[in-house]
Design a protein around this motif. Structure first.
Motif, PDB file in Angstrom:
ATOM      1  N   TYR A 239      66.237 -28.964  15.670  1.00 41.06           N
ATOM      2  CA  TYR A 239      67.184 -28.466  16.684  1.00 41.06           C
ATOM      3  C   TYR A 239      67.603 -27.034  16.348  1.00 41.06           C
ATOM      4  O   TYR A 239      68.792 -26.700  16.270  1.00 41.06           O
ATOM      5  N   ALA A 240      66.612 -26.206  16.185  1.00 41.50           N
ATOM      6  CA  ALA A 240      66.819 -24.891  15.570  1.00 41.50           C
ATOM      7  C   ALA A 240      67.683 -23.963  16.408  1.00 41.50           C
ATOM      8  O   ALA A 240      68.466 -23.178  15.851  1.00 41.50           O
ATOM      9  N   ASP A 241      67.545 -24.008  17.724  1.00 46.83           N
ATOM     10  CA  ASP A 241      68.383 -23.132  18.547  1.00 46.83           C
ATOM     11  C   ASP A 241      69.860 -23.401  18.310  1.00 46.83           C
ATOM     12  O   ASP A 241      70.692 -22.496  18.373  1.00 46.83           O
ATOM     13  N   PHE A 242      70.185 -24.646  18.009  1.00 48.60           N
ATOM     14  CA  PHE A 242      71.571 -25.013  17.761  1.00 48.60           C
ATOM     15  C   PHE A 242      71.972 -24.743  16.316  1.00 48.60           C
ATOM     16  O   PHE A 242      73.073 -24.258  16.041  1.00 48.60           O
ATOM     17  N   ASN A 243      71.098 -25.041  15.376  1.00 51.13           N
ATOM     18  CA  ASN A 243      71.483 -25.030  13.967  1.00 51.13           C
ATOM     19  C   ASN A 243      71.346 -23.690  13.260  1.00 51.13           C
ATOM     20  O   ASN A 243      71.983 -23.481  12.223  1.00 51.13           O
ATOM     21  N   CYS A 244      70.533 -22.793  13.780  1.00 52.67           N
ATOM     22  CA  CYS A 244      70.346 -21.505  13.104  1.00 52.67           C
ATOM     23  C   CYS A 244      71.421 -20.505  13.517  1.00 52.67           C
ATOM     24  O   CYS A 244      71.609 -20.251  14.712  1.00 52.67           O
ATOM     25  N   LEU A 245      72.106 -19.939  12.544  1.00 49.09           N
ATOM     26  CA  LEU A 245      72.981 -18.795  12.803  1.00 49.09           C
ATOM     27  C   LEU A 245      72.179 -17.537  12.499  1.00 49.09           C
ATOM     28  O   LEU A 245      71.853 -17.264  11.335  1.00 49.09           O
ATOM     29  N   VAL A 246      71.823 -16.787  13.541  1.00 46.89           N
ATOM     30  CA  VAL A 246      71.083 -15.546  13.346  1.00 46.89           C
ATOM     31  C   VAL A 246      72.056 -14.498  12.811  1.00 46.89           C
ATOM     32  O   VAL A 246      73.098 -14.230  13.401  1.00 46.89           O
ATOM     33  N   LEU A 247      71.702 -13.905  11.681  1.00 49.31           N
ATOM     34  CA  LEU A 247      72.611 -13.015  10.968  1.00 49.31           C
ATOM     35  C   LEU A 247      72.499 -11.571  11.456  1.00 49.31           C
ATOM     36  O   LEU A 247      71.475 -11.175  12.024  1.00 49.31           O
ATOM     37  N   PRO A 248      73.535 -10.774  11.214  1.00 46.27           N
ATOM     38  CA  PRO A 248      73.499  -9.362  11.600  1.00 46.27           C
ATOM     39  C   PRO A 248      72.437  -8.580  10.815  1.00 46.27           C
ATOM     40  O   PRO A 248      71.803  -9.103   9.889  1.00 46.27           O
ATOM     41  N   GLU A 249      72.301  -7.308  11.164  1.00 45.87           N
ATOM     42  CA  GLU A 249      71.235  -6.483  10.599  1.00 45.87           C
ATOM     43  C   GLU A 249      71.421  -6.188   9.122  1.00 45.87           C
ATOM     44  O   GLU A 249      70.489  -5.728   8.447  1.00 45.87           O
ATOM     45  N   ASP A 250      72.616  -6.451   8.569  1.00 47.73           N
ATOM     46  CA  ASP A 250      72.840  -6.230   7.142  1.00 47.73           C
ATOM     47  C   ASP A 250      72.604  -7.490   6.310  1.00 47.73           C
ATOM     48  O   ASP A 250      73.102  -7.623   5.194  1.00 47.73           O
ATOM     49  N   ALA A 251      71.816  -8.432   6.854  1.00 44.35           N
ATOM     50  CA  ALA A 251      71.591  -9.712   6.183  1.00 44.35           C
ATOM     51  C   ALA A 251      70.966  -9.547   4.807  1.00 44.35           C
ATOM     52  O   ALA A 251      71.337 -10.251   3.860  1.00 44.35           O
TER      53      ALA A 251
ATOM     54  N   ASN B 170      73.880 -12.251  -0.623  1.00 47.23           N
ATOM     55  CA  ASN B 170      74.664 -13.176  -1.442  1.00 47.23           C
ATOM     56  C   ASN B 170      75.990 -13.549  -0.794  1.00 47.23           C
ATOM     57  O   ASN B 170      76.543 -14.616  -1.064  1.00 47.23           O
ATOM     58  N   ASP B 171      76.513 -12.662   0.055  1.00 45.29           N
ATOM     59  CA  ASP B 171      77.712 -13.016   0.820  1.00 45.29           C
ATOM     60  C   ASP B 171      77.370 -14.011   1.923  1.00 45.29           C
ATOM     61  O   ASP B 171      78.017 -15.058   2.058  1.00 45.29           O
ATOM     62  N   TYR B 172      76.332 -13.697   2.701  1.00 50.68           N
ATOM     63  CA  TYR B 172      75.946 -14.593   3.793  1.00 50.68           C
ATOM     64  C   TYR B 172      75.469 -15.948   3.276  1.00 50.68           C
ATOM     65  O   TYR B 172      75.543 -16.959   3.983  1.00 50.68           O
TER      66      TYR B 172
ATOM     67  N   TYR C  97      82.973 -22.569  12.145  1.00 52.19           N
ATOM     68  CA  TYR C  97      83.496 -21.441  11.391  1.00 52.19           C
ATOM     69  C   TYR C  97      82.473 -20.364  11.052  1.00 52.19           C
ATOM     70  O   TYR C  97      82.850 -19.214  10.816  1.00 52.19           O
ATOM     71  N   ASN C  98      81.179 -20.710  10.971  1.00 55.14           N
ATOM     72  CA  ASN C  98      80.246 -19.778  10.319  1.00 55.14           C
ATOM     73  C   ASN C  98      80.047 -18.478  11.086  1.00 55.14           C
ATOM     74  O   ASN C  98      79.854 -17.421  10.473  1.00 55.14           O
ATOM     75  N   ARG C  99      80.103 -18.512  12.401  1.00 57.35           N
ATOM     76  CA  ARG C  99      79.906 -17.266  13.158  1.00 57.35           C
ATOM     77  C   ARG C  99      81.063 -16.292  12.927  1.00 57.35           C
ATOM     78  O   ARG C  99      80.849 -15.096  12.701  1.00 57.35           O
ATOM     79  N   GLN C 100      82.284 -16.810  12.953  1.00 56.18           N
ATOM     80  CA  GLN C 100      83.439 -15.944  12.731  1.00 56.18           C
ATOM     81  C   GLN C 100      83.483 -15.430  11.291  1.00 56.18           C
ATOM     82  O   GLN C 100      83.802 -14.262  11.041  1.00 56.18           O
ATOM     83  N   LEU C 101      83.162 -16.313  10.341  1.00 57.64           N
ATOM     84  CA  LEU C 101      83.159 -15.891   8.940  1.00 57.64           C
ATOM     85  C   LEU C 101      82.053 -14.872   8.681  1.00 57.64           C
ATOM     86  O   LEU C 101      82.225 -13.950   7.865  1.00 57.64           O
TER      87      LEU C 101
ATOM     88  N   HIS D 144      80.379  -9.156   7.823  1.00 58.16           N
ATOM     89  CA  HIS D 144      79.708  -8.003   8.439  1.00 58.16           C
ATOM     90  C   HIS D 144      80.640  -6.799   8.534  1.00 58.16           C
ATOM     91  O   HIS D 144      80.225  -5.651   8.300  1.00 58.16           O
ATOM     92  N   GLN D 145      81.900  -7.049   8.841  1.00 63.37           N
ATOM     93  CA  GLN D 145      82.868  -5.963   9.003  1.00 63.37           C
ATOM     94  C   GLN D 145      83.568  -5.584   7.697  1.00 63.37           C
ATOM     95  O   GLN D 145      84.482  -4.754   7.700  1.00 63.37           O
ATOM     96  N   GLY D 146      83.142  -6.194   6.592  1.00 65.74           N
ATOM     97  CA  GLY D 146      83.710  -5.837   5.296  1.00 65.74           C
ATOM     98  C   GLY D 146      85.071  -6.425   5.014  1.00 65.74           C
ATOM     99  O   GLY D 146      85.760  -5.991   4.083  1.00 65.74           O
ATOM    100  N   LYS D 147      85.474  -7.430   5.778  1.00 68.16           N
ATOM    101  CA  LYS D 147      86.779  -8.057   5.572  1.00 68.16           C
ATOM    102  C   LYS D 147      86.726  -9.214   4.577  1.00 68.16           C
ATOM    103  O   LYS D 147      87.773  -9.686   4.120  1.00 68.16           O
ATOM    104  N   ALA D 148      85.532  -9.688   4.256  1.00 64.90           N
ATOM    105  CA  ALA D 148      85.368 -10.774   3.289  1.00 64.90           C
ATOM    106  C   ALA D 148      84.116 -10.515   2.467  1.00 64.90           C
ATOM    107  O   ALA D 148      83.095 -10.051   2.995  1.00 64.90           O
ATOM    108  N   LYS D 149      84.211 -10.815   1.195  1.00 65.36           N
ATOM    109  CA  LYS D 149      83.078 -10.659   0.278  1.00 65.36           C
ATOM    110  C   LYS D 149      83.047 -11.865  -0.654  1.00 65.36           C
ATOM    111  O   LYS D 149      83.382 -11.769  -1.839  1.00 65.36           O
TER     112      LYS D 149
END
Length: 379
Positions: A135-147, A152-154, A328-332, A337-342
Motif C-alpha cells: 500500500y505504498a501510496d499510503f505508507n510512503c512519506l516522500v521526503l523533501p529535497e534535503d533528504a 539521520n534526522d529524517y 505526525y510524520n509529515r508535520q515533523l 526541513h525548516q531547521g526547527k527540529a534536529k
C-alpha cells in the motif's frame, strides 16, 4: 540480498536471503539507506516474545524507491521515503479515523501490522538491503529535497520521533505545562524533546544511565537519577509538592530498579505518584499480552499489579498504545526541513549492516554511549 535474521534469543546474523520483490500492484521496492535498531527490537532479541526463527528484523526504515507496482500512482522511482513502522491499508475503518497503527486489513485477525515485528503480520523487516512496502501510496512519506543531507534526522520519523510526540499527545500536554518522562531511551528522549518543542514549562526525564541523562539535558530537560532516590518524590520536590501536569511512560514491561529487579508495573505506579491530581499519563512503552520470559505467571500473560486506587482517587487519565505514525510524520518532517527540529542529536553510532550483530549485543548490554544505532545497508 543481505539481511539481519533472528535465529533465537540473543542470536542474530547477517545472511544472504532471497531479494525482496514487488508482489502486488500497490507495492513499491525500497533500497534501504538507513535502518535503526529500536529498543523494542531488543525485546525480541532477548527472547521476550514468541518471535519465530528466520524473521528479518527492522521496523525503523527509510530509503530510495527503486521499483513501483503498476497500481502505484503517487510514489516514483528515485523518491527518498520514510516508512512508518506501522503498515496501514488507508481504507479500513481504523485507517480512515487516523488509527493507522491498528489497521484492520494488513494483519487479518488482529489490529495492526508492522515490519519485522512479532505478532504484527508476515512482513519482513528493513534491516536489509531491500524492503517491500505494501500500500505504498499510503505508507510512503516522500521526503523533501534535503533528504540525503539530513538523512539521520529524517531516519527518526519512522518511529521514535512520532512515538515520543505521541506520548505527549496521549498525555494531553498543553503549552506551559510540566511533563515527566520515565525512561531515557530513544523514545523517552524524543518525548522530552517533543515536550520542549511543544512549549512545556518544565520537562523531567527519569533514568539512571549517565549517557542517557546527558542526552536528556541536551533535549532541554532536567535529568532525574532514580538510583539516587525515589523518582516520584524527586519530582514532587521539584514541583513544590504538586506533581507534574503530565506524565509519559517510555519504558515498558521490562522496567527494573537500580538493583536490576524487574517489575513491569514499577514505572506506572511511580507515575501515579509523580503526576498531579487530574493530570494525565501517556503510555507508549511496550506492554504485551504474552511474555515468555516474565518472572511471574501473571506477567507472562500481561497482568500486572497496579495501584489503581491511587490513580482513580486522583482522577488521573491514562492514554495507551503505539503511535499512529502517519498522524505526525509529515508535520515533523517539516520541522526538520525548516531547521526547527534536529532529532539526530540522539545518534551515537552509524554502522554497516554487517556490524549489526555486534551492535545488537552492545545496545542490549546497555554499554556506555550506545544510545541510538543506525545501520547503513547501502554504504
Amino acid at each position: 540480498m543481505k539481511a539481519l535474521v533472528y535465529e533465537g534469543p540473543k542470536s542474530v546474523s547477517v545472511k544472504d536471503v532471497p531479494d525482496a520483490t514487488v508482489e502486488k500492484p500497490t507495492d513499491v521496492l525500497v533500497r534501504i539507506t538507513t535502518t535503526n535498531i529500536c529498543g523494542s527490537d531488543l525485546h525480541m532479541y532477548e527472547g521476550r516474545t514468541g518471535l519465530e526463527s528466520g524473521k528479518i528484523l527492522g521496523h525503523e526504515n527509510m530509503g530510495e524507491v527503486v521499483e513501483v507496482g503498476s497500481g502505484v500512482d503517487r510514489v516514483k522511482v528515485g523518491d527518498q521515503v520514510s516508512l512508518p513502522f506501522n503498515i496501514g491499508c488507508g481504507f479500513c475503518e481504523n485507517c480512515e479515523r487516523g488509527n493507522t497503527g491498528f489497521c484492520l486489513t494488513v494483519n487479518p485477525g488482529t489490529a495492526g501490522g508492522a515490519y519485522g515485528f512479532y505478532g504484527m503480520g508476515p512482513y519482513a523487516g528493513g534491516q536489509a538491503e531491500l524492503l517491500r512496502v505494501p500500500y505504498a501510496d499510503f505508507n510512503c512519506l516522500v521526503l523533501p529535497e534535503d533528504a540525503a543531507e539530513k538523512q539521520n534526522d529524517y531516519a527518526m520519523l519512522s518511529d521514535i520521533f512520532p512515538t515520543g510526540w505521541h506520548a505527549t499527545e496521549l498525555a494531553g500536554m498543553r503549552p506551559g505545562e510540566s511533563v515527566v518522562v520515565y525512561g531515557g531511551g530513544p523514545v523517552g528522549i524524543m518525548a522530552a524533546y517533543s515536550a520542549v518543542i511543544r512549549g512545556a514549562s518544565q520537562v523531567f526525564v527519569v533514568d539512571r544511565h549517565p549517557d542517557r541523562l546527558k542526552l536528556a539535558e541536551r533535549a532541554g530537560a532536567t535529568p532525574i537519577d532514580d538510583s539516587q532516590g525515589g523518582p516520584a518524590q524527586q519530582i514532587l520536590d521539584q514541583t513544590d509538592g504538586r506533581g507534574a501536569d503530565r506524565g509519559c511512560e517510555c519504558v515498558g514491561y521490562q522496567a527494573h530498579d537500580a538493583q536490576g529487579n524487574e517489575d513491569p508495573s514499577m514505572t506506572l505506579n511511580s507515575l501515579f505518584q509523580a503526576v498531579r491530581p487530574t493530570g494525565k499519563i501517556g503510555v507508549v512503552g511496550l506492554f504485551l499480552p504474552d511474555d515468555p520470559g516474565a518472572k511471574t505467571e501473571d506477567a507472562k500473560t500481561g497482568r500486572y499489579p497496579l495501584d489503581y486506587g491511587t490513580t482513580w482517587f486522583k482522577g488521573q487519565g491514562i492514554g495507551n498504545g503505539q503511535a499512529n505514525v502517519k498522524n505526525y510524520n509529515r508535520q515533523l518532517a517539516q520541522l526538520i526541513h525548516q531547521g526547527k527540529a534536529k532529532p539526530s542529536f540522539i545518534v551515537s553510532h552509524e554502522l554497516s549492516l554487517d556490524q549489526a550483530p555486534e551492535a545488537y549485543q552492545n545496545f542490549d548490554d546497555r554499554l556506555e554511549g550506545w544510545t541510538k544505532v543506525l545501520l547503513k545497508p547501502a554504504a
